[in-house]
Design a protein around this motif. Structure first.
Motif, PDB file in Angstrom:
ATOM      1  N   UNK A 196       0.829  -1.196   0.000  1.00  0.00           N
ATOM      2  CA  UNK A 196       0.000   0.000   0.000  1.00  0.00           C
ATOM      3  C   UNK A 196       0.875   1.262   0.000  1.00  0.00           C
ATOM      4  N   UNK A 197       0.238   2.429  -0.042  1.00  0.00           N
ATOM      5  CA  UNK A 197       0.953   3.694   0.095  1.00  0.00           C
ATOM      6  C   UNK A 197       1.616   3.729   1.467  1.00  0.00           C
ATOM      7  N   UNK A 198       2.922   3.885   1.498  1.00  0.00           N
ATOM      8  CA  UNK A 198       3.652   3.719   2.748  1.00  0.00           C
ATOM      9  C   UNK A 198       3.276   4.772   3.783  1.00  0.00           C
ATOM     10  N   UNK A 199       2.926   5.982   3.340  1.00  0.00           N
ATOM     11  CA  UNK A 199       2.503   7.004   4.299  1.00  0.00           C
ATOM     12  C   UNK A 199       1.247   6.586   5.046  1.00  0.00           C
ATOM     13  N   UNK A 200       0.371   5.838   4.391  1.00  0.00           N
ATOM     14  CA  UNK A 200      -0.831   5.337   5.063  1.00  0.00           C
ATOM     15  C   UNK A 200      -0.476   4.283   6.109  1.00  0.00           C
TER      16      UNK A 200
END
Length: 385
Positions: free
Chosen positions: A371-375
């Motif tokens: 997934x989007x790593x910031x999430x």
């Protein structure tokens, strides 16, 4: 491109092209699902392409077995209904009652249960040892030791073992070296090239990669081992069905690109966890202060997508972290595209509670997805409180 050329090509090319040539009748570039139990023979005993009954061989399974053998650079591959079915077939195919096995002292709970509760009743003894300590391994070896079983990285403490050195120790004792390569995958680590005799996988994990199929695999380095494992695969019958083999092969084709993203995300997550006040310790072989870092850097191309960490506040806080996570799904297993979180002491490793393989009660294990790593970082920040 000939099959010989395919097998000598780069990893990504082999993952896509090895093990199968486009169908001569239709030109189909992906192996079909051969949903058949039996095959018409050209006269009594006259097999078409070596197929007679799908427990013994199935073209879809053959494509998977050939591909994973090419990726592990082994002589032959074998596909099974689960990782534990693969392990059991290796054990019964290569060992006899009265033999002895050296196990990791932080082995996966299911592997320990198989050896300690199932194979022991069959007459097989085992001794857990710290495989990162070659002297401890030598001390655990007996005259009847016929196998040294290795996980690297280990589950769930991400310990690292030196495959090449352990191969020398095992072979000096007349034992075979088996490496569970599930966490690293053939993309990050090549145990057979480092001297191992057998590689096993839970293909449920990174090889399949999408949390939609259960399976296992074995790859061997020589024909003698292939004959023994192949005989027992057929005799014991815990084979991968054609649809499961097809799903696993589909996942295998994108293993390289997925593992790069898993590793990228895991490195960012580790950096975040190391700086969080609620985390007391992070286990990841990519860290310079990890005790196995130098060995991992030598035998792995990158350090994988699995991370474990201990939290301040003991087991209650570890359980709370697991239950507060939202993007990370609270579930067993690992290696899928989605991120998972679990409490090993209560979940995957509950079977080793009270033994020397018991894991810390404040330990949390995460399988970092794509997934989007910031999430993912924001979710862990929320879960840690």
């Amino acid at each position: 491109m000939t099959q010989e050329h395919r097998n000598k090509s780069g990893f990504e090319t082999r993952a896509i092209h090895a093990g199968y040539e486009p169908d001569e009748a239709t030109g189909a570039v992906i192996p079909p699902i051969y949903a058949t139990s039996t095959y018409k023979q050209d006269g009594v005993g006259g097999l078409r392409g070596g197929y007679e009954y799908s427990r013994s061989a199935n073209p879809t399974r053959t494509a998977l077995e050939s591909t994973i053998a090419a990726l592990e650079e082994g002589e032959r591959g074998f596909a099974f209904a689960s990782g534990l079915a693969a392990e059991d077939t290796v054990v019964r195919g290569l060992l006899n009652p009265g033999d002895h096995v050296v196990l990791p002292n932080d082995a996966y709970g299911g592997t320990h249960r198989l050896f300690d509760k199932v194979e022991q009743r069959w007459g097989l003894a085992n001794t857990p040892a710290a495989l990162s300590d070659l002297d401890a391994v030598r001390a655990a070896i007996r005259p009847e030791t016929k196998m040294v079983w290795v996980e690297t990285p280990t589950n769930p403490l991400l310990g690292i073992a030196d495959i090449e050195a352990l191969a020398d120790v095992a072979h000096e004792a007349g034992a075979v070296l088996v490496v569970d390569n599930t966490f690293a995958t053939p993309y990050l680590q090549q145990p057979l090239a480092l001297g191992a005799d057998v590689v096993v996988h839970s293909t449920t994990k990174y090889v399949g990669g999408h949390s939609d199929v259960v399976g296992g695999a074995v790859v061997v380095r020589d024909l003698d081992l292939a004959e023994k494992v192949g005989y027992h695969q057929n005799a014991m019958g815990a084979v991968a069905g054609p649809f499961d083999a097809w799903l696993t092969l589909r996942g295998l084709k994108t293993l390289a690109v997925r593992m790069e993203r898993h590793c990228d995300n895991a490195e960012r997550v580790v950096e975040f966890l190391r700086g969080h006040s609620a985390v007391s310790q992070v286990f990841y072989p990519g860290l310079a202060d990890h005790p196995g870092h130098e060995i991992a850097a030598r035998q792995m191309s990158r350090f994988g997508g699995m991370v474990s960490f201990r939290v301040n506040g003991g087991e209650p806080q570890a359980l709370a972290v697991c239950e507060r996570a939202e993007v990370f799904t609270l579930a067993e297993s690992l290696g899928g595209i989605e991120s998972l979180i679990e409490h090993p002491g209560r979940m995957t490793h509950a079977s080793v509670a009270g033994t020397e393989l018991e894991v810390p009660a404040d330990l949390v294990r995460i399988s970092v997805g794509i997934e989007t790593v910031e999430d993912l970082i924001a979710d862990l920040d929320h879960a840690l409180g």
